[in-house]
Scaffold this motif. Structure first.
Motif, PDB file in Angstrom:
ATOM      1  N   ALA A  36      34.584  25.107  42.875  1.00 27.33           N
ATOM      2  CA  ALA A  36      35.694  25.734  42.151  1.00 27.33           C
ATOM      3  C   ALA A  36      36.957  25.714  43.000  1.00 27.33           C
ATOM      4  O   ALA A  36      36.905  25.825  44.226  1.00 27.33           O
ATOM      5  CB  ALA A  36      35.332  27.162  41.776  1.00 27.33           C
ATOM      6  N   THR A  37      38.086  25.577  42.356  1.00 22.85           N
ATOM      7  CA  THR A  37      39.362  25.538  43.078  1.00 22.85           C
ATOM      8  C   THR A  37      40.138  26.844  42.912  1.00 22.85           C
ATOM      9  O   THR A  37      41.154  27.027  43.556  1.00 22.85           O
ATOM     10  CB  THR A  37      40.230  24.361  42.573  1.00 22.85           C
ATOM     11  OG1 THR A  37      40.425  24.505  41.168  1.00 22.85           O
ATOM     12  CG2 THR A  37      39.550  23.031  42.860  1.00 22.85           C
ATOM     13  N   VAL A  38      39.682  27.751  42.045  1.00 17.87           N
ATOM     14  CA  VAL A  38      40.337  29.028  41.819  1.00 17.87           C
ATOM     15  C   VAL A  38      39.277  30.120  41.914  1.00 17.87           C
ATOM     16  O   VAL A  38      38.186  29.983  41.373  1.00 17.87           O
ATOM     17  CB  VAL A  38      40.999  29.066  40.419  1.00 17.87           C
ATOM     18  CG1 VAL A  38      41.636  30.416  40.158  1.00 17.87           C
ATOM     19  CG2 VAL A  38      42.023  27.961  40.281  1.00 17.87           C
ATOM     20  N   SER A  39      39.615  31.200  42.607  1.00 17.25           N
ATOM     21  CA  SER A  39      38.658  32.307  42.707  1.00 17.25           C
ATOM     22  C   SER A  39      38.860  33.261  41.534  1.00 17.25           C
ATOM     23  O   SER A  39      39.950  33.343  40.961  1.00 17.25           O
ATOM     24  CB  SER A  39      38.844  33.054  44.030  1.00 17.25           C
ATOM     25  OG  SER A  39      39.998  33.863  43.976  1.00 17.25           O
ATOM     26  N   PHE A  40      37.830  34.006  41.198  1.00 19.30           N
ATOM     27  CA  PHE A  40      37.948  34.999  40.131  1.00 19.30           C
ATOM     28  C   PHE A  40      38.958  36.075  40.500  1.00 19.30           C
ATOM     29  O   PHE A  40      39.669  36.597  39.652  1.00 19.30           O
ATOM     30  CB  PHE A  40      36.592  35.633  39.814  1.00 19.30           C
ATOM     31  CG  PHE A  40      35.726  34.786  38.935  1.00 19.30           C
ATOM     32  CD1 PHE A  40      36.133  34.450  37.665  1.00 19.30           C
ATOM     33  CD2 PHE A  40      34.506  34.325  39.383  1.00 19.30           C
ATOM     34  CE1 PHE A  40      35.344  33.674  36.838  1.00 19.30           C
ATOM     35  CE2 PHE A  40      33.708  33.544  38.563  1.00 19.30           C
ATOM     36  CZ  PHE A  40      34.120  33.214  37.303  1.00 19.30           C
ATOM     37  N   GLY A  41      39.037  36.424  41.781  1.00 23.12           N
ATOM     38  CA  GLY A  41      40.005  37.420  42.238  1.00 23.12           C
ATOM     39  C   GLY A  41      41.427  36.969  41.963  1.00 23.12           C
ATOM     40  O   GLY A  41      42.262  37.743  41.483  1.00 23.12           O
ATOM     41  N   ASP A  42      41.741  35.682  42.294  1.00 18.24           N
ATOM     42  CA  ASP A  42      43.080  35.148  42.023  1.00 18.24           C
ATOM     43  C   ASP A  42      43.358  35.114  40.525  1.00 18.24           C
ATOM     44  O   ASP A  42      44.459  35.427  40.076  1.00 18.24           O
ATOM     45  CB  ASP A  42      43.227  33.735  42.603  1.00 18.24           C
ATOM     46  CG  ASP A  42      43.210  33.730  44.124  1.00 18.24           C
ATOM     47  OD1 ASP A  42      43.429  34.812  44.723  1.00 18.24           O
ATOM     48  OD2 ASP A  42      42.961  32.654  44.704  1.00 18.24           O
ATOM     49  N   LEU A  43      42.377  34.721  39.753  1.00 22.82           N
ATOM     50  CA  LEU A  43      42.536  34.652  38.306  1.00 22.82           C
ATOM     51  C   LEU A  43      42.824  36.041  37.735  1.00 22.82           C
ATOM     52  O   LEU A  43      43.695  36.210  36.885  1.00 22.82           O
ATOM     53  CB  LEU A  43      41.273  34.059  37.679  1.00 22.82           C
ATOM     54  CG  LEU A  43      41.296  33.775  36.194  1.00 22.82           C
ATOM     55  CD1 LEU A  43      42.394  32.768  35.862  1.00 22.82           C
ATOM     56  CD2 LEU A  43      39.960  33.249  35.731  1.00 22.82           C
ATOM     57  N   GLN A  44      42.112  37.024  38.247  1.00 25.77           N
ATOM     58  CA  GLN A  44      42.306  38.399  37.785  1.00 25.77           C
ATOM     59  C   GLN A  44      43.725  38.869  38.089  1.00 25.77           C
ATOM     60  O   GLN A  44      44.384  39.487  37.254  1.00 25.77           O
ATOM     61  CB  GLN A  44      41.274  39.308  38.452  1.00 25.77           C
ATOM     62  CG  GLN A  44      41.177  40.687  37.875  1.00 25.77           C
ATOM     63  CD  GLN A  44      40.052  41.481  38.499  1.00 25.77           C
ATOM     64  OE1 GLN A  44      39.603  41.190  39.604  1.00 25.77           O
ATOM     65  NE2 GLN A  44      39.602  42.491  37.791  1.00 25.77           N
ATOM     66  N   LYS A  45      44.236  38.547  39.288  1.00 25.68           N
ATOM     67  CA  LYS A  45      45.606  38.924  39.656  1.00 25.68           C
ATOM     68  C   LYS A  45      46.615  38.214  38.769  1.00 25.68           C
ATOM     69  O   LYS A  45      47.579  38.815  38.304  1.00 25.68           O
ATOM     70  CB  LYS A  45      45.870  38.567  41.121  1.00 25.68           C
ATOM     71  CG  LYS A  45      45.192  39.472  42.105  1.00 25.68           C
ATOM     72  CD  LYS A  45      45.469  38.995  43.518  1.00 25.68           C
ATOM     73  CE  LYS A  45      44.544  39.674  44.507  1.00 25.68           C
ATOM     74  NZ  LYS A  45      44.653  39.072  45.838  1.00 25.68           N
ATOM     75  N   ASP A  46      46.410  36.917  38.529  1.00 31.58           N
ATOM     76  CA  ASP A  46      47.339  36.139  37.712  1.00 31.58           C
ATOM     77  C   ASP A  46      47.409  36.642  36.274  1.00 31.58           C
ATOM     78  O   ASP A  46      48.459  36.592  35.639  1.00 31.58           O
ATOM     79  CB  ASP A  46      46.962  34.649  37.711  1.00 31.58           C
ATOM     80  CG  ASP A  46      47.213  33.995  39.063  1.00 31.58           C
ATOM     81  OD1 ASP A  46      47.921  34.602  39.897  1.00 31.58           O
ATOM     82  OD2 ASP A  46      46.702  32.880  39.283  1.00 31.58           O
ATOM     83  N   LEU A  47      46.287  37.105  35.756  1.00 32.37           N
ATOM     84  CA  LEU A  47      46.243  37.579  34.378  1.00 32.37           C
ATOM     85  C   LEU A  47      46.638  39.046  34.254  1.00 32.37           C
ATOM     86  O   LEU A  47      46.693  39.592  33.158  1.00 32.37           O
ATOM     87  CB  LEU A  47      44.852  37.361  33.776  1.00 32.37           C
ATOM     88  CG  LEU A  47      44.434  35.898  33.635  1.00 32.37           C
ATOM     89  CD1 LEU A  47      43.004  35.810  33.136  1.00 32.37           C
ATOM     90  CD2 LEU A  47      45.368  35.152  32.702  1.00 32.37           C
ATOM     91  N   GLY A  48      46.871  39.706  35.384  1.00 31.64           N
ATOM     92  CA  GLY A  48      47.277  41.106  35.359  1.00 31.64           C
ATOM     93  C   GLY A  48      46.170  42.047  34.978  1.00 31.64           C
ATOM     94  O   GLY A  48      46.409  43.114  34.455  1.00 31.64           O
ATOM     95  N   ALA A  49      44.943  41.645  35.220  1.00 33.00           N
ATOM     96  CA  ALA A  49      43.799  42.493  34.871  1.00 33.00           C
ATOM     97  C   ALA A  49      43.158  43.041  36.133  1.00 33.00           C
ATOM     98  O   ALA A  49      41.958  43.024  36.296  1.00 33.00           O
ATOM     99  CB  ALA A  49      42.793  41.701  34.061  1.00 33.00           C
TER     100      ALA A  49
END
Length: 167
Positions: A140-153
């Motif tokens: 994977a190239t994106v972590s769930f933590g980064d995704l969560q921050k990007d989505l504001g969740a």
């Protein structure tokens, strides 16, 4: 396909009425598939990339008798081979009364009664060598933590969703 919570109100009312009037319960509605079992059917059939979706649809009826007439017109009667041929009249009337009292809107009899239909949608693909498989673990190239921050969740958003009246 209809799912296991279909006509849950009718099942509850009929069970209570039969228990009260007859001292026992006999199956009055055909058994229906549970969502997890429907998904397992796809896999057991050899299909890949299974997907299952569910809609709960609530339909209003004037009364329980109208619901039963509608089910008969749809040929949705009890399909069990070993069942009692009929429901005694007093049990049927008790079922209708219990249904209305438990599920009808109090003080608004003109609103009728609800009947819930759970519709299960199934999708699966026949296996083919050209189908993409799952990515190798750790690629994977994106972590769930980064995704969560990007989505504001983040944790703050999760806390706010617990407040009454928020979705």
């Amino acid at each position: 396909m209809l799912g296991g919570t279909t006509l849950q109100e009718l099942r509850i009312a009929c069970t209570l009425a039969q228990q009260e009037r007859e001292g026992g319960v006999a199956p009055r509605l055909s058994p229906l598939a549970q969502v997890r079992d429907a998904g397992n059917l796809l896999t057991r059939a050899g299909l890949t990339i299974p997907a299952v979706d569910v809609d709960d649809i609530q339909v209003q009826y004037r009364d329980a008798m109208q619901l039963v007439r509608h089910l008969r017109q749809l040929a949705e009667t009890n399909a069990l081979t070993q069942r009692r041929a009929f429901l005694p009249r007093d049990s049927a009337l008790a079922t209708a009364a219990i249904y209305s009292s438990l599920f009808g809107k109090e003080g608004e009899p003109e609103q009728g009664i609800p009947a819930t239909f759970q519709v299960i949608y199934l999708t699966g693909w026949a296996p083919d060598p050209s189908q993409r498989g799952p990515a190798r673990r750790g690629t994977a190239t994106v972590s769930f933590g980064d995704l969560q921050k990007d989505l504001g969740a983040g944790p703050q958003a999760a806390d706010e969703s617990q407040k009454p009246g928020t979705i």
